[in-house]
Structures are given as C-alpha cells and as structure tokens.
Design an enzyme around this catalytic site. Structure first.
Site, mmCIF file in Angstrom:
data_model
loop_
_atom_site.group_PDB
_atom_site.id
_atom_site.type_symbol
_atom_site.label_atom_id
_atom_site.label_comp_id
_atom_site.label_asym_id
_atom_site.label_seq_id
_atom_site.Cartn_x
_atom_site.Cartn_y
_atom_site.Cartn_z
ATOM 1 N N ARG A 34 39.702 49.009 32.373
ATOM 2 C CA ARG A 34 40.561 47.602 32.809
ATOM 3 C C ARG A 34 42.014 47.882 33.149
ATOM 4 O O ARG A 34 42.914 46.991 32.718
ATOM 5 C CB ARG A 34 40.407 46.444 31.774
ATOM 6 C CG ARG A 34 39.149 45.908 31.724
ATOM 7 C CD ARG A 34 39.084 44.605 31.073
ATOM 8 N NE ARG A 34 37.594 44.093 30.761
ATOM 9 C CZ ARG A 34 37.001 43.479 31.730
ATOM 10 N NH1 ARG A 34 37.340 42.944 32.919
ATOM 11 N NH2 ARG A 34 35.866 43.094 31.303
ATOM 12 N N ARG A 43 44.968 42.180 33.464
ATOM 13 C CA ARG A 43 46.063 41.029 32.983
ATOM 14 C C ARG A 43 47.275 41.307 32.225
ATOM 15 O O ARG A 43 48.086 40.565 32.239
ATOM 16 C CB ARG A 43 45.210 39.922 32.386
ATOM 17 C CG ARG A 43 44.466 38.721 33.246
ATOM 18 C CD ARG A 43 44.005 37.693 32.456
ATOM 19 N NE ARG A 43 43.064 37.750 31.481
ATOM 20 C CZ ARG A 43 42.619 37.266 30.497
ATOM 21 N NH1 ARG A 43 43.793 36.044 30.111
ATOM 22 N NH2 ARG A 43 41.826 37.094 29.595
ATOM 23 N N ARG A 62 47.082 38.103 41.488
ATOM 24 C CA ARG A 62 46.020 37.124 40.951
ATOM 25 C C ARG A 62 46.431 35.728 41.275
ATOM 26 O O ARG A 62 45.480 35.064 42.001
ATOM 27 C CB ARG A 62 45.587 37.332 39.517
ATOM 28 C CG ARG A 62 44.790 36.229 38.863
ATOM 29 C CD ARG A 62 43.471 36.423 39.121
ATOM 30 N NE ARG A 62 42.697 35.597 38.615
ATOM 31 C CZ ARG A 62 42.760 34.079 38.891
ATOM 32 N NH1 ARG A 62 43.477 33.722 40.028
ATOM 33 N NH2 ARG A 62 41.939 33.148 38.378
ATOM 34 N N ASP A 78 34.225 43.510 40.328
ATOM 35 C CA ASP A 78 33.507 43.129 39.002
ATOM 36 C C ASP A 78 32.280 43.307 39.143
ATOM 37 O O ASP A 78 31.658 43.547 40.398
ATOM 38 C CB ASP A 78 33.707 41.646 39.215
ATOM 39 C CG ASP A 78 33.200 40.998 37.956
ATOM 40 O OD1 ASP A 78 33.976 40.602 36.946
ATOM 41 O OD2 ASP A 78 31.944 40.611 37.733
ATOM 42 N N TYR A 114 23.618 38.403 32.291
ATOM 43 C CA TYR A 114 24.354 37.587 32.882
ATOM 44 C C TYR A 114 23.471 36.800 34.019
ATOM 45 O O TYR A 114 23.690 35.354 34.011
ATOM 46 C CB TYR A 114 25.451 38.189 33.737
ATOM 47 C CG TYR A 114 26.748 38.436 33.008
ATOM 48 C CD1 TYR A 114 27.632 37.817 32.210
ATOM 49 C CD2 TYR A 114 26.803 39.830 32.580
ATOM 50 C CE1 TYR A 114 28.569 38.415 31.513
ATOM 51 C CE2 TYR A 114 27.610 40.625 32.004
ATOM 52 C CZ TYR A 114 28.784 39.607 31.464
ATOM 53 O OH TYR A 114 29.698 40.070 30.511
#
Lengths: 354, 354
Positions: B27, B31, B40, B77, B154
């Site tokens: 990552r 963020r 973003r 992703d 998921y």
C-alpha cells in the site's frame, strides 16, 4: 455445596484419567439460543444482563438444559474489569462495546482505580455464587477474565478496532507507559480471578483474544509475561481440589511452547492449528483445549461428526484434551447442530480413554 | 522500454547477489500520502481512481517521487477480477467494498463470466503499460492479484466480514461448489496475471489476505492448492528476464514450508512470524519478503531504525530478502516516518551483502 458429580473437565485439565473427552463451547450461553435472546430482550440491555446476578445465572444455565455439556462458564464480559477500574463502558446495539473516554496518556493510566472485586465487581461474585448453588454439583463452573493485553486494546482504542493504531502506537512509542498499564491490569485481573475462585469458580481461563496481533518477541513482552504473572498469583485450590487455569491466545499457534511454560494447566488453541501438531509440540506438559472451526457447525450432521472425529484423533490417546471450538460459537448457528457436536464428542471419544 | 537501472528487487526475489536489501511497502501508494488523497478527491470515487489508467499511474508513481523505493506496485484493487466476472462492485465511503449481489448458489457460480483481461480488464493493462513507460527503467513494476480463496470470501459474503459465515458455510456444507468457484477464480486470476506480465509487470504477487482464516488442512485444500495452480500457469519470462512470483498469506506463518513448495520464488510473511525462524524454516528454497509490524511506523525514528535492524539481522547474510512491512502501511502514518524506514533498510543492509 453438593459434591461434584461430573468432574471430567477438571480431570482432563489436570491430565487425570477420564471416561470420555469433556466438552464445553466458548460462548455456549449466547445469541444462537432463542432462550438467550428472550432473556436478553427482557433485560433491556447487555449491561443489565451482565450486571444482574439472577439474569447472568439464568443465561449461564440455559445451554446446560439443552446439551449434556461438561461445564458451565459464567456469563459475563471481559470489559467488566476496565469498567470497575473507572472507565465508562457502553454497549451500543449492533456496534459492540465502547469506552467513550479511551486511555491515551500517562495521566489516563494513573487515573485508573484498583477495584476491590467484592465491591466494584460484587455483581460478578454474586452471579458465581448463585450459579454454583443452582448447579448443585452437576458440572463445574468456569470463571474467566480477559488478558491484560486484550483489555488494554479496548481501553486504548476505545472499542473494537481494525488498525490498533493507538495501542500499537503506545507499545512502540511509549513502551514504559504500556508496561505500566499492563502491570495495573495484571494486578486487577489476578484479584478478580481469585475472587471468582473464592466465590466458587472451579476452573479459570484467560482470554487473550488479541495476543495474536503481536510479533513474536512482543507477544512474550506485552502479553504472555502478564498472563504468566497472573497465573503465578492465583490461589489455585478450592473445595480441596485444584483449580486449573487455561490460557487461550487466539492466533497464538506459533507460541504454544511458551504458553505451556507459563505455569498454566492447559492451553487453548484456535482452529488454524492442527491438533496433532499441537499435541506433538506441547507433549505431556499441559492439557489442550480446542479446536474445531466454529463454522463446521454450518455443515450437515455427518460432516460435523467427521470433523469431531478428526480433532479427537489429532489429540489421540489419553486424558488432557478438553473439546471446544477454536473460537466462540457464532450467533447464526442452529442449536440442533451443536447437539450433534456434543453427542459426537462423547460417543466418539470413548476409545481414546481405554 | 529503457534498460532496468535498479534491479535489486528482481535479483533478491531470485536470490541473486545484491548490494543492499531492496525495499518496497505494501500500500505504498495510499491514503497516508497527502498527494494520494488529493488525486483520490479529484477522481471523485475510488472506482474511478482504479479504472482510469492516467490516475492509477499517477498514484502508482507518487511514493517513488518521495522515497528511494526499489519497486513500484501497480495501484489497483483485488476486486477488479470479480467485477470483470460480472459482479456489481460498489465502494462506499468509509465502509469499503461491497457486492450487492453476493454468490450463494450453484447458479450464482455458474453465472460468472470468464473475462478476457485485455477486454474487461483493459484499463488495468493500460495502466501497467503507462506506468512502465513513465518509470522508464528506474525500478521494476510489480503486478498483483488476490488469491482465489480471498476473492471468494468477498464474493460470497458480499463485502468485508467478521464471521465468514457464508464462505465457511459453503466450504463445510457444499465443498464441491466451493471448489468449482475456486477453479473458476484460479483460471481468471492466472489469465489476469499473465496479461499483466505481457503488458509489462516485471514481478507478480498473489495476496491471500484471508487464507489465515483456514484450518491447516483447509488451507492446503481451499487456498494453497489454487495459488499453486496459478503459479504453474504463469508465463514467467518477459524482456528476457524471469518474472518472479511471490505468495503472501496473512496469518499463514504455520504454513511457510508448504508455501515455499508451491513453485513460487518468494514467500511474504506478516509481522507475527519471527524472521529468523522463517529463514531457518524456508532455508534457501525461496526468497522471503517482510516483515516489520506496520505499527512500528508510529515509533520515534531511533526505534524504527532498531526495528529495521532487527528484521535485517533476523534474515541474516546474503541475498533473498525483500524488505517490506508485514501488512499494508496504515493511513495514519506520517510519510516522514516511512522515509526513516527506507533509508534505514538501505544503510543498515550493506554489511549483509559483502
């Protein structure tokens, strides 16, 4: 107090001979039971349910009325201890527990109280006494507490967490403050478990739900060290019997040897550990509790029996195995499935005790 | 395409000599970077950011402008694959990804498409091509995908989960259906990674974020088996170099030997595994990627350097170590702290390569 009529659990925890492998289930008094949900609704709130001895006793006994389990475990919550140390505790419907004033500073840690379990946690001791009276020797009662590390995560994060940013932050940036908090928690938890033993708990267990978040060295420093201190401080005799102590670190499969060296009588293992490997690693040092995947209860009955057989065979011959799930039973399980499991443990375990 | 000027990552993954231990961060485009948050916001939604090659390229390159990292990893992703198989995918602010129509039946599984990566996932391949052009040989580009098991969780739960009730329920109650789903996912993931390699990915990685939820035998049957099939199906040469493949199962510390036997070039380990133990267990079979606790980045600089030194010493002498965190960098980390880590890896690792 009546003589204990089923002492399989205590005998297995001490690796004394038994006729069958004892079984109890983490969260056996819980949401999967309609009668629990009914009592919970009547109580109005989860906190009322925990803090009213008559209601806590009622739900503690519910699973025993349905299934031939070999132990009762006190219905309570690990967060009673931080609450008794002075932290405001809230349970919000659907969101779980929270502490609106989480611990973040040295002043926060120093401000915690040192509760007298027979005062601030009197309701727990009253529940223990009431359950013992109602059980009247049918099966032993297990008392429990959260591990210092696990309690600290909730107290520092302010509730459940996915990042553990503040807890791990304190551990890495202010390790002395973290140790100070864990020492205080170890003292409170030890006093709490001793009070449960004096009130009538016949075995005790430390739930280290979040010890598995730690690196290998950090697990020893920040979790196991404090559980070991607690074990050393327990008054491990009551009713002229030994009171066995079990340590359970979820995700702690890498550290079974160290856990077995803590002075405990039994190590709980989750379902990610192979039972056969666990027994080879632990040997005859302590008993082992576990470890069926809680989701195996979604399988058809025949598959549940196969899974039970696999865990029993993994442990193999002799005493020292307490059958359980590898984590708490899930709220969506059909109670009829648990009946299949309990019967299978008793029926299939006899050959291992001849 | 320019000559690769920094090939430390590729050499370390293949256990060829290097001057310093290469480092990249899971990552690393994320963020915690203000410039990421700016892009973003400009994109409007997370899905737009993933599916617009220019924007995905922009954020992929952002961490390389700040830190002397030894690799870029494509910004994308893992859920792009189920989306390309026909499942509607939503990202809700603050809640993460969800599939409003989760898979629950055989018909749901059979209804999945078999995407052509250069059609349904063309935007990913365009991003790979664009990043390679922009990198111009500075460092290698890592492509990636989710493991079949992890994607299945998921797709079956419909999003993130705390109980994995439906996924584990299918595994225990309908194992053949689960295997059918995993086979289809393995085929799609293999085609997807091969397309990434053809588009320019110079190394690839399988993220098995939820393999650690499985019991020992179930991990082999339901997760590792399918990752092994994917590894066997990869076209592992591009630009006349080998394309190394890394497997990372979070919580997979118990199964390092089995992972190393999968045919992969490297195994990623999380921070709960001791690096020294991991190297003793894996030996010279494959390289190891990891494994500092992501929360160590909340520590003061001197402590970060100590922690880096500990991981490097745990791996010890020689090539075959790719430094990384044991899981993704957290959104709250100060980028200056990551600079300390990257510099420490390069500065402190030289003696291990003499």
């Amino acid at each position: 107090m009546g003589e204990l009529r089923n002492d399989r659990l205590l005998r297995a925890l001490l690796r004394e001979p038994v006729d069958r492998t004892p079984v109890w289930i983490m969260r056996q008094a819980g949401r999967y039971l309609p009668e629990y949900r009914e009592t919970r609704q009547r109580a109005g709130s989860f906190l009322t349910l925990c803090s009213t001895p008559e209601l806590a006793c009622e739900v503690t006994l519910q699973p025993l009325a349905r299934f031939p389990l070999d132990a009762a475990i006190l219905f309570s919550d690990i967060l009673t201890v931080p609450a008794a140390m002075g932290m405001e505790l809230k349970f919000t419907e659907g969101e779980g527990p929270s502490f609106p004033g989480p611990l973040r500073s040295a002043a926060d840690v120093e401000g915690l109280g040192s509760p007298d379990p027979e005062v601030e946690l009197r309701y727990v001791m009253d529940a223990v006494r009431l359950v013992r009276r109602e059980l009247d020797g049918a099966v032993p009662l297990i008392g429990f507490a959260g591990s210092p590390w696990t309690l600290a995560t909730y107290m520092i994060e302010g509730g459940s967490s996915s990042h553990y940013r503040f807890t791990k932050g304190m551990m890495f940036a202010e390790p002395r403050l973290m140790h100070r908090l864990l020492e205080r928690l170890a003292d409170s938890v030890c006093a709490y478990l001793n009070a449960q033993i004096r009130a009538g708990a016949q075995a005790v267990m430390l739930f280290d739900t979040w010890g598995g978040l730690l690196g290998a060295r950090d697990y020893e420093d920040f979790s196991l060290q404090y559980m070991t201190r607690i074990v050393a401080g327990l008054e491990r005799r009551a009713d002229e019997r030994q009171v066995p102590v079990t340590l359970f670190t979820k995700g702690g499969g890498a550290w079974l040897e160290q856990m077995a060296d803590s002075g405990c009588d039994a190590v709980g293992i989750d379902w990610t550990v192979d039972m056969g490997d666990a027994r080879r690693r632990i040997g005859h040092k302590v008993a082992i509790q576990g470890n069926l995947d809680p989701c195996a209860l979604y399988a058809p009955p025949e598959r549940i029996r196969e899974e039970v057989a696999g865990v029993l065979a993994g442990y193999g011959m002799g005493s020292g195995h307490v059958f359980n799930l590898g984590h708490g039973i899930q709220p969506f399980v059909d109670p009829a499935q648990l009946a299949v499991l309990v019967d299978a443990v008793h029926a299939l375990s006899e050959p291992y005790h001849q």
